[in-house]
Scaffold this active site. Structure first.
Site, mmCIF file in Angstrom:
data_model
loop_
_atom_site.group_PDB
_atom_site.id
_atom_site.type_symbol
_atom_site.label_atom_id
_atom_site.label_comp_id
_atom_site.label_asym_id
_atom_site.label_seq_id
_atom_site.Cartn_x
_atom_site.Cartn_y
_atom_site.Cartn_z
ATOM 1 N N LYS A 183 -13.133 -1.737 6.271
ATOM 2 C CA LYS A 183 -12.506 -2.724 7.311
ATOM 3 C C LYS A 183 -13.066 -2.184 8.488
ATOM 4 O O LYS A 183 -13.825 -3.191 9.040
ATOM 5 C CB LYS A 183 -10.966 -2.595 7.206
ATOM 6 C CG LYS A 183 -10.335 -2.960 5.840
ATOM 7 C CD LYS A 183 -9.486 -1.833 5.606
ATOM 8 C CE LYS A 183 -8.710 -2.255 4.162
ATOM 9 N NZ LYS A 183 -8.882 -3.469 3.478
ATOM 10 N N TRP A 236 0.894 -1.411 -0.200
ATOM 11 C CA TRP A 236 -0.055 0.000 0.072
ATOM 12 C C TRP A 236 1.027 1.171 0.001
ATOM 13 O O TRP A 236 0.658 2.194 -0.549
ATOM 14 C CB TRP A 236 -0.948 -0.046 1.241
ATOM 15 C CG TRP A 236 -2.012 -1.103 0.862
ATOM 16 C CD1 TRP A 236 -2.025 -2.374 1.595
ATOM 17 C CD2 TRP A 236 -3.089 -1.281 -0.127
ATOM 18 N NE1 TRP A 236 -3.228 -3.019 1.148
ATOM 19 C CE2 TRP A 236 -3.534 -2.572 0.150
ATOM 20 C CE3 TRP A 236 -3.312 -0.478 -1.281
ATOM 21 C CZ2 TRP A 236 -4.577 -2.734 -0.836
ATOM 22 C CZ3 TRP A 236 -4.355 -0.726 -2.255
ATOM 23 C CH2 TRP A 236 -4.703 -1.953 -2.038
ATOM 24 N N ASP A 279 -2.102 6.640 6.255
ATOM 25 C CA ASP A 279 -3.280 5.764 5.532
ATOM 26 C C ASP A 279 -3.676 4.800 6.477
ATOM 27 O O ASP A 279 -2.992 3.544 6.661
ATOM 28 C CB ASP A 279 -2.644 5.213 4.233
ATOM 29 C CG ASP A 279 -3.725 4.172 3.726
ATOM 30 O OD1 ASP A 279 -4.762 4.028 4.159
ATOM 31 O OD2 ASP A 279 -3.261 3.453 2.720
#
Ligand code: PMP
Length: 359
Positions: free
Chosen positions: A195, A102, A171
């Site tokens: 999530k 990511w 993030d």
């Protein structure tokens, strides 16, 4: 029958939240329609939106000088929004920590808009740890400093907040709301919802007020945080159902004791699984102790020819979505807030039994 779901995202949602949404789907609060079928500018949706924002502010103790934004395009849109909004013009460098897939995407996107300095990387040991501050090569005057507190694929989590002298950007897609965070240390926090927040289709942004006015010329309207902030995240039609459902999750979290309770629970759940893995010769964790994620627990079997049988049998036992990410293989159990302790107990019991039979 609902099963235990270890999906990395879109992930398990709290059952009471799903039940409430189900009950309200045809007739929301006596209005004779669902929340999806009213204007985002109506008083009833405004209340949903404002309550969700206030609950998130309460949960994370977000100071008044931060805007809370509900954004389109998931965390990926924010990979682009961050450089667009924060580079501030030519001649500036952005600092990034490179900890896995990511971070890699975020870095690649930032490089389209300006120079990136990779402050530290864990590529040397296959992204199995969070690099400590003593190894960092920070820029002198970075426009911002970006890191990924929890790498969802690698299962690597920072157990500290970096101390930097420029705006800190995180993030938090896969560990937001899983513990208290000192929001005042951050310039900007973003997270895709799917999530720990709600369904996919929405992302949350938390931006310090003084960072709303340094966007690059030509920034697309839909990525501009100033535009979103001034319009209460309704410059255009927001994903109303995802916003509503996120609001139900925030209420559920508050009723369960908020993020401190989630931290305790996540420590208990992940410790149970890591302890079991560490005590076994059959399973192992590729992540170094000290950087192991409480949210995403990757593990491998000593003999990977048994991976298929493991996945087939675990699914038959009611344990869903344990397959590791395609880029790393093996298994991954995601233990977000909505995954109960009983799910981890069932997983560990299954793993012990599988080892006994197949190991
Ligand atoms: N960052 C992290 C840490 C993620 O886990 C994900 C999704 N798994 C993303 C970014 C991308 O999110 P989205 O699909 O919402 O764009």
């Amino acid at each position: 029958m609902r099963k235990f779901n270890f999906c990395a995202g879109p992930a398990a949602l709290p059952e009471p939240v799903l039940l409430q949404a189900q009950q309200e789907l045809l007739d929301w609060g006596g209005r004779g329609c669902s929340v999806m079928e009213v204007s985002h500018r109506s008083p009833e949706f405004t209340e949903v939106a404002e309550t969700a924002e206030q609950d998130l502010r309460d949960l994370l103790a977000i100071p008044d000088n931060y805007k809370v934004l509900f954004l389109h395009g998931g965390a990926t849109a924010q990979f682009s929004a961050v450089p667009w909004n924060l580079f501030g013009g030519p001649g500036r460098v952005a600092d990034y920590i490179y900890t896995g897939q990511w971070a890699k995407k975020a870095i690649a996107e930032a490089r389209r808009y300006g120079p990136v300095n990779v402050v530290a990387s864990s590529e040397d040991r296959n992204f199995s740890y969070a690099p400590g501050p003593d190894s960092w090569q920070q820029s002198e005057d970075a426009a911002y400093f970006h890191y990924t507190p929890n790498e969802t694929i690698g299962g690597v989590e920072f157990d500290y907040v970096p101390e930097v002298s420029c705006p800190l950007v995180a993030d938090m897609s896969s560990n937001i709301l899983s513990r208290p965070i000192p929001v005042e240390k951050f310039g900007m926090i973003y997270a895709g919802a799917q999530k720990n927040i709600g369904p996919s289709g929405i992302a949350v942004g938390i931006v310090r007020d003084d960072l709303l006015d340094r966007a690059l010329d030509g920034i697309p309207r839909s990525l501009n945080w100033r535009v979103a902030a001034d319009a209460g995240s309704m410059d255009n039609t927001p994903p109303t159902f995802a916003w509503y459902l996120s609001g139900l999750v925030f209420k559920w979290l508050k009723a369960r004791g908020g993020v401190s309770a989630m931290e305790l629970e996540s420590r208990r759940k992940s410790a149970m699984l890591y302890d079991f893995i560490d005590g076994s010769d059959f399973y192992s964790s590729p992540v170094e102790p000290g950087s192991r994620s409480r949210m995403n627990v990757p593990f491998v079997l000593a003999d990977d020819s048994l991976d298929g049988a493991f996945l087939e049998q675990s699914e038959a036992a009611g344990l869903l979505n344990l397959k590791g990410h395609r880029s790393v293989g093996g298994m991954r159990a995601s233990l977000y807030n909505a995954v109960p302790m009983e799910a981890v107990e069932a997983l560990v019991a299954f793993m012990a039994d599988f080892e006994k039979r197949m190991g």
